[in-house]
Design a protein around this motif. Sequence first.
Motif, PDB file in Angstrom:
ATOM      1  N   LEU A 161      49.919  50.697  38.967  1.00  0.00           N
ATOM      2  CA  LEU A 161      48.554  50.237  39.197  1.00  0.00           C
ATOM      3  C   LEU A 161      48.515  49.054  40.151  1.00  0.00           C
ATOM      4  O   LEU A 161      47.743  49.049  41.111  1.00  0.00           O
ATOM      5  CB  LEU A 161      47.908  49.844  37.863  1.00  0.00           C
ATOM      6  CG  LEU A 161      46.483  49.298  37.920  1.00  0.00           C
ATOM      7  CD1 LEU A 161      45.493  50.382  38.320  1.00  0.00           C
ATOM      8  CD2 LEU A 161      46.094  48.702  36.559  1.00  0.00           C
ATOM      9  N   VAL A 162      49.355  48.037  39.925  1.00  0.00           N
ATOM     10  CA  VAL A 162      49.229  46.782  40.669  1.00  0.00           C
ATOM     11  C   VAL A 162      50.156  46.676  41.859  1.00  0.00           C
ATOM     12  O   VAL A 162      49.935  45.846  42.754  1.00  0.00           O
ATOM     13  CB  VAL A 162      49.441  45.572  39.731  1.00  0.00           C
ATOM     14  CG1 VAL A 162      48.469  45.625  38.569  1.00  0.00           C
ATOM     15  CG2 VAL A 162      50.879  45.491  39.228  1.00  0.00           C
ATOM     16  N   GLY A 163      51.225  47.482  41.904  1.00  0.00           N
ATOM     17  CA  GLY A 163      52.162  47.366  43.021  1.00  0.00           C
ATOM     18  C   GLY A 163      52.760  45.968  43.090  1.00  0.00           C
ATOM     19  O   GLY A 163      53.205  45.412  42.084  1.00  0.00           O
ATOM     20  N   ARG A 175      40.545  42.756  41.168  1.00  0.00           N
ATOM     21  CA  ARG A 175      39.265  42.845  41.864  1.00  0.00           C
ATOM     22  C   ARG A 175      38.683  41.459  42.126  1.00  0.00           C
ATOM     23  O   ARG A 175      38.101  41.200  43.178  1.00  0.00           O
ATOM     24  CB  ARG A 175      38.268  43.666  41.048  1.00  0.00           C
ATOM     25  CG  ARG A 175      38.444  45.157  41.102  1.00  0.00           C
ATOM     26  CD  ARG A 175      37.456  45.803  40.144  1.00  0.00           C
ATOM     27  NE  ARG A 175      37.554  47.250  40.102  1.00  0.00           N
ATOM     28  CZ  ARG A 175      37.031  48.005  39.156  1.00  0.00           C
ATOM     29  NH1 ARG A 175      36.355  47.431  38.169  1.00  0.00           N
ATOM     30  NH2 ARG A 175      37.153  49.309  39.178  1.00  0.00           N
ATOM     31  N   ALA A 176      38.835  40.578  41.144  1.00  0.00           N
ATOM     32  CA  ALA A 176      38.271  39.230  41.257  1.00  0.00           C
ATOM     33  C   ALA A 176      39.150  38.293  42.072  1.00  0.00           C
ATOM     34  O   ALA A 176      38.759  37.150  42.322  1.00  0.00           O
ATOM     35  CB  ALA A 176      38.047  38.645  39.863  1.00  0.00           C
ATOM     36  N   GLY A 177      40.334  38.750  42.483  1.00  0.00           N
ATOM     37  CA  GLY A 177      41.223  37.902  43.258  1.00  0.00           C
ATOM     38  C   GLY A 177      41.880  36.813  42.445  1.00  0.00           C
ATOM     39  O   GLY A 177      42.230  35.751  42.978  1.00  0.00           O
ATOM     40  N   VAL A 178      42.086  37.047  41.141  1.00  0.00           N
ATOM     41  CA  VAL A 178      42.746  36.070  40.278  1.00  0.00           C
ATOM     42  C   VAL A 178      44.218  36.467  40.144  1.00  0.00           C
ATOM     43  O   VAL A 178      44.516  37.613  39.801  1.00  0.00           O
ATOM     44  CB  VAL A 178      42.091  36.015  38.885  1.00  0.00           C
ATOM     45  CG1 VAL A 178      42.744  34.925  38.036  1.00  0.00           C
ATOM     46  CG2 VAL A 178      40.597  35.777  39.005  1.00  0.00           C
ATOM     47  N   ARG A 223      46.163  36.112  45.393  1.00  0.00           N
ATOM     48  CA  ARG A 223      44.701  36.134  45.550  1.00  0.00           C
ATOM     49  C   ARG A 223      44.283  37.024  46.712  1.00  0.00           C
ATOM     50  O   ARG A 223      43.235  37.682  46.668  1.00  0.00           O
ATOM     51  CB  ARG A 223      44.172  34.705  45.765  1.00  0.00           C
ATOM     52  CG  ARG A 223      44.083  33.885  44.486  1.00  0.00           C
ATOM     53  CD  ARG A 223      43.228  32.648  44.688  1.00  0.00           C
ATOM     54  NE  ARG A 223      43.850  31.721  45.626  1.00  0.00           N
ATOM     55  CZ  ARG A 223      44.636  30.718  45.285  1.00  0.00           C
ATOM     56  NH1 ARG A 223      44.908  30.504  44.008  1.00  0.00           N
ATOM     57  NH2 ARG A 223      45.149  29.918  46.195  1.00  0.00           N
ATOM     58  N   GLU A 224      45.101  37.077  47.745  1.00  0.00           N
ATOM     59  CA  GLU A 224      44.782  37.915  48.902  1.00  0.00           C
ATOM     60  C   GLU A 224      45.101  39.384  48.643  1.00  0.00           C
ATOM     61  O   GLU A 224      44.327  40.276  48.995  1.00  0.00           O
ATOM     62  CB  GLU A 224      45.573  37.430  50.122  1.00  0.00           C
ATOM     63  CG  GLU A 224      45.330  38.255  51.379  1.00  0.00           C
ATOM     64  CD  GLU A 224      46.153  37.788  52.559  1.00  0.00           C
ATOM     65  OE1 GLU A 224      46.038  38.399  53.649  1.00  0.00           O
ATOM     66  OE2 GLU A 224      46.927  36.816  52.412  1.00  0.00           O
ATOM     67  N   GLN A 225      46.243  39.639  47.996  1.00  0.00           N
ATOM     68  CA  GLN A 225      46.687  41.028  47.814  1.00  0.00           C
ATOM     69  C   GLN A 225      45.910  41.748  46.720  1.00  0.00           C
ATOM     70  O   GLN A 225      45.772  42.981  46.773  1.00  0.00           O
ATOM     71  CB  GLN A 225      48.183  41.058  47.491  1.00  0.00           C
ATOM     72  CG  GLN A 225      49.060  40.669  48.671  1.00  0.00           C
ATOM     73  CD  GLN A 225      50.534  40.768  48.341  1.00  0.00           C
ATOM     74  OE1 GLN A 225      50.921  40.777  47.163  1.00  0.00           O
ATOM     75  NE2 GLN A 225      51.364  40.833  49.361  1.00  0.00           N
ATOM     76  N   GLY A 226      45.414  41.002  45.717  1.00  0.00           N
ATOM     77  CA  GLY A 226      44.721  41.639  44.605  1.00  0.00           C
ATOM     78  C   GLY A 226      43.542  42.494  45.035  1.00  0.00           C
ATOM     79  O   GLY A 226      43.496  43.701  44.745  1.00  0.00           O
ATOM     80  N   PRO A 227      42.560  41.936  45.737  1.00  0.00           N
ATOM     81  CA  PRO A 227      41.417  42.748  46.164  1.00  0.00           C
ATOM     82  C   PRO A 227      41.806  43.891  47.099  1.00  0.00           C
ATOM     83  O   PRO A 227      41.173  44.952  47.075  1.00  0.00           O
ATOM     84  CB  PRO A 227      40.519  41.727  46.876  1.00  0.00           C
ATOM     85  CG  PRO A 227      40.878  40.419  46.245  1.00  0.00           C
ATOM     86  CD  PRO A 227      42.355  40.494  45.997  1.00  0.00           C
ATOM     87  N   LYS A 228      42.841  43.694  47.923  1.00  0.00           N
ATOM     88  CA  LYS A 228      43.288  44.777  48.806  1.00  0.00           C
ATOM     89  C   LYS A 228      43.828  45.947  47.988  1.00  0.00           C
ATOM     90  O   LYS A 228      43.555  47.109  48.291  1.00  0.00           O
ATOM     91  CB  LYS A 228      44.361  44.261  49.770  1.00  0.00           C
ATOM     92  CG  LYS A 228      43.851  43.296  50.823  1.00  0.00           C
ATOM     93  CD  LYS A 228      44.977  42.862  51.745  1.00  0.00           C
ATOM     94  CE  LYS A 228      44.481  41.914  52.823  1.00  0.00           C
ATOM     95  NZ  LYS A 228      45.569  41.435  53.707  1.00  0.00           N
ATOM     96  N   ARG A 229      44.619  45.624  46.957  1.00  0.00           N
ATOM     97  CA  ARG A 229      45.140  46.682  46.087  1.00  0.00           C
ATOM     98  C   ARG A 229      43.998  47.366  45.345  1.00  0.00           C
ATOM     99  O   ARG A 229      43.966  48.596  45.213  1.00  0.00           O
ATOM    100  CB  ARG A 229      46.122  46.075  45.084  1.00  0.00           C
ATOM    101  CG  ARG A 229      46.760  47.094  44.146  1.00  0.00           C
ATOM    102  CD  ARG A 229      47.748  47.968  44.882  1.00  0.00           C
ATOM    103  NE  ARG A 229      48.426  48.889  43.976  1.00  0.00           N
ATOM    104  CZ  ARG A 229      49.394  49.699  44.342  1.00  0.00           C
ATOM    105  NH1 ARG A 229      49.816  49.694  45.603  1.00  0.00           N
ATOM    106  NH2 ARG A 229      49.952  50.521  43.483  1.00  0.00           N
TER     107      ARG A 229
END
Length: 356
Positions: free
Chosen positions: A290-292, A274-277, A324-330
Amino acid sequence: MSNLRVTLVLGPSEGGVGRHVRSLAYRLSQEGAAVRVVGPAATDDRFDFSSHAEFVPLEPTSLRDLWRLRRRLADADVLHVHDHVAARAALAVPRSTPVVVTWHHPLPTRSLSGRASRALASVIVRRASVVLGAAADLVEAAFALGARDARIVRVAAPELPSPTRTRSQARTALGVAGRPLVLALGALVPAKRFDLLLDAAAVLMRRDALPPLILVAGEGPERERLNARIRRERLPVLLAGRRGDVPELLLAADAVVIPSDWEARSTVAQEALRAGVPLVATKTGGIPDLVGDAALLVPPGDADALAAALVEVLEDPEVAARLREQGPKRAAEWPTEEDTALDMLRVYGEVTGTSV
């Protein structure tokens, strides 16, 4: 379901289970249910259940307290117990009371106590109307023990508040303005495998580059043993204790690491994405689903692979930028806390024969 009387029971908790029960208590109350939370007094001190529901301080591991619990639960429409210690409360209510069991963690499988736990769990899951598992292997285990009905539960990590500092301010406060920072969050217990993280830190120290500072936020019985090794080997690891500034820690971090032997729908993984870390985690339990592909996953128990993945995230800008880009999208695909509460209300409706 405005007249539904729901009792939520949990055992000792330092993190995810307590936060989940607190979220449920609040949102079920908002939907009009009369909610009671039962658990050790320390959990109310930590999670403040009593601000959203009636709280009954009882220890589910005590036979005397279970008998007291039976008298207190006579008016419950549905009993919802969380994890294996609390699940014993299912034996303290009349057969007419529907019981929902949520497993957030696997049963112990080794040692005499592990076999005894499995035998007791078999009795409890056969008593339950529904068993909910936070990962697919927990659902399979429930069926293997004789559950009539077992399903995946979508446990949403509670949303964290926004940081109160900038990234630069957060990093300066931690003394890492010019150094990579790797963040680990969780109770200092054997299953979280922070000993493996120390192994990975030792691997990173053998490289020519300045090793990152690994900050571990959490408390638990492993602290003394881990700290002794950190001092003895002069590892770049800081045991920072229980922290109330997790949003700032995430903001300051260059990566988050989860070295656990097993996790379900890890709240730490959810918070990181969620935080893009960028997240490095073990490929175990519910984490892959969960994370793909929004995290780097490594085999459990492999310190070299863990260290190599951290190096990749910290030293390859393209990998870090992708994560960092894929985290918030997931994360945007996951259910919210409201979704989780509504799922629970539907389950309660099924087991009580009422409408949502």
